[in-house]
Design an enzyme around this catalytic site. Structure first.
Site, PDB file in Angstrom:
ATOM      1  N   TYR A  35      10.691 -22.306 -19.148  1.00  0.00           N
ATOM      2  CA  TYR A  35       9.560 -22.654 -18.284  1.00  0.00           C
ATOM      3  C   TYR A  35       8.694 -23.744 -18.920  1.00  0.00           C
ATOM      4  O   TYR A  35       7.471 -23.748 -18.731  1.00  0.00           O
ATOM      5  CB  TYR A  35       8.713 -21.409 -17.990  1.00  0.00           C
ATOM      6  CG  TYR A  35       9.388 -20.379 -17.109  1.00  0.00           C
ATOM      7  CD1 TYR A  35       9.710 -20.672 -15.773  1.00  0.00           C
ATOM      8  CD2 TYR A  35       9.687 -19.108 -17.589  1.00  0.00           C
ATOM      9  CE1 TYR A  35      10.317 -19.727 -14.951  1.00  0.00           C
ATOM     10  CE2 TYR A  35      10.286 -18.152 -16.768  1.00  0.00           C
ATOM     11  CZ  TYR A  35      10.600 -18.467 -15.449  1.00  0.00           C
ATOM     12  OH  TYR A  35      11.198 -17.522 -14.643  1.00  0.00           O
ATOM     13  N   GLU A  50      19.573 -23.944 -18.352  1.00  0.00           N
ATOM     14  CA  GLU A  50      19.387 -22.495 -18.338  1.00  0.00           C
ATOM     15  C   GLU A  50      20.645 -21.783 -18.816  1.00  0.00           C
ATOM     16  O   GLU A  50      20.573 -20.827 -19.590  1.00  0.00           O
ATOM     17  CB  GLU A  50      19.003 -22.034 -16.927  1.00  0.00           C
ATOM     18  CG  GLU A  50      17.615 -22.505 -16.519  1.00  0.00           C
ATOM     19  CD  GLU A  50      17.331 -22.417 -15.023  1.00  0.00           C
ATOM     20  OE1 GLU A  50      16.234 -22.836 -14.603  1.00  0.00           O
ATOM     21  OE2 GLU A  50      18.198 -21.931 -14.265  1.00  0.00           O
TER      22      GLU A  50
HETATM   23  P1  CMP Z   1       9.981 -19.187 -10.032  1.00  0.00           P
HETATM   24  O1  CMP Z   1       9.565 -20.108  -8.942  1.00  0.00           O
HETATM   25  O2  CMP Z   1      11.335 -18.612 -10.044  1.00  0.00           O
HETATM   26  O3  CMP Z   1       9.711 -19.912 -11.443  1.00  0.00           O
HETATM   27  C1  CMP Z   1       8.399 -20.037 -11.949  1.00  0.00           C
HETATM   28  C2  CMP Z   1       7.762 -18.686 -11.935  1.00  0.00           C
HETATM   29  O4  CMP Z   1       6.426 -18.633 -12.372  1.00  0.00           O
HETATM   30  C3  CMP Z   1       7.690 -18.178 -10.500  1.00  0.00           C
HETATM   31  O5  CMP Z   1       8.975 -17.935 -10.022  1.00  0.00           O
HETATM   32  C4  CMP Z   1       6.805 -16.987 -10.653  1.00  0.00           C
HETATM   33  O6  CMP Z   1       7.487 -15.858 -11.191  1.00  0.00           O
HETATM   34  C5  CMP Z   1       5.812 -17.524 -11.721  1.00  0.00           C
HETATM   35  N1  CMP Z   1       4.590 -17.995 -11.057  1.00  0.00           N
HETATM   36  C6  CMP Z   1       4.444 -19.035 -10.230  1.00  0.00           C
HETATM   37  N2  CMP Z   1       3.167 -19.148  -9.842  1.00  0.00           N
HETATM   38  C7  CMP Z   1       2.490 -18.154 -10.436  1.00  0.00           C
HETATM   39  C8  CMP Z   1       1.129 -17.746 -10.447  1.00  0.00           C
HETATM   40  N3  CMP Z   1       0.201 -18.407  -9.756  1.00  0.00           N
HETATM   41  N4  CMP Z   1       0.787 -16.678 -11.197  1.00  0.00           N
HETATM   42  C9  CMP Z   1       1.704 -16.023 -11.921  1.00  0.00           C
HETATM   43  N5  CMP Z   1       3.032 -16.367 -11.961  1.00  0.00           N
HETATM   44  C10 CMP Z   1       3.409 -17.406 -11.230  1.00  0.00           C
END
Ligand code: CMP
Length: 155
Positions: free
Chosen positions: A49, A126
């Site tokens: 991430y 990944e």
């Molecule tokens: P995904 O889109 O798979 O990858 C990035 C991840 O960050 C997303 O899924 C969520 O699990 C997490 N995520 C995204 N936005 C938020 C937020 N505002 N607060 C907490 N977690 C988040």
């Protein structure tokens, strides 16, 4: 054929959705070429991430992903990345389309059950972060000739 990485996140594992998720990809005609449980660490998350490192939710995301192991899978198929993301649904689960995994099972934008690679470069990255080469299997599937046309099957 394209490969894509899917994670059943800790909430998906706790809620007993692993079988349901695998079932949906199998029914679609995707081929499972790798699967294992992985415990995400700070270092994996920092890499995975990296694009979210400066976001205010990064620590929340880290705590969430380290809560339990995840189930990591590699699915293969023609344009598998786009096909899988359609089945997964958009990030904010409560707004995801009914019929998608997030649309059918989730309400949260953070605890959103599942991860799927969003581009060939991220799929490659990944895969390299959590799978060894000998954990990805190349095998003939007898259903390939039913699922694809002769022209598509060689792609
Ligand atoms: P995904 O889109 O798979 O990858 C990035 C991840 O960050 C997303 O899924 C969520 O699990 C997490 N995520 C995204 N936005 C938020 C937020 N505002 N607060 C907490 N977690 C988040």
């Amino acid at each position: 054929m394209e490969k894509t990485v899917v994670l059943v996140k800790p909430d998906g594992l706790q809620r007993g959705l692993v079988g349901e998720i695998i079932h949906r990809f199998e029914r679609k005609g995707l081929k499972l070429v790798g699967i294992k449980m992985v415990r995400f660490t700070d270092s994996i998350i920092d890499n995975w991430y990296a694009h979210h490192k400066d976001k205010d939710f990064f620590q929340t995301l880290k705590d969430f992903m380290e809560w339990t192991p995840v189930v990591a899978m590699v699915w293969q198929g023609l344009d598998a990345i786009a096909a899988v993301r359609k089945i997964v649904g958009i990030t904010k689960a409560r707004e995801a389309e009914a019929g998608s995994i997030r649309g059918d099972f989730g309400m949260s934008g953070s605890n959103n059950i599942i991860h799927a690679s969003d581009a060939p470069e991220s799929a490659e990255k990944e895969l390299g972060l959590i799978f060894n080469a000998d954990e990805i299997f190349d095998y003939d599937s007898v259903t390939d000739l039913l699922i694809y046309s002769k022209e598509e099957v060689g792609k």
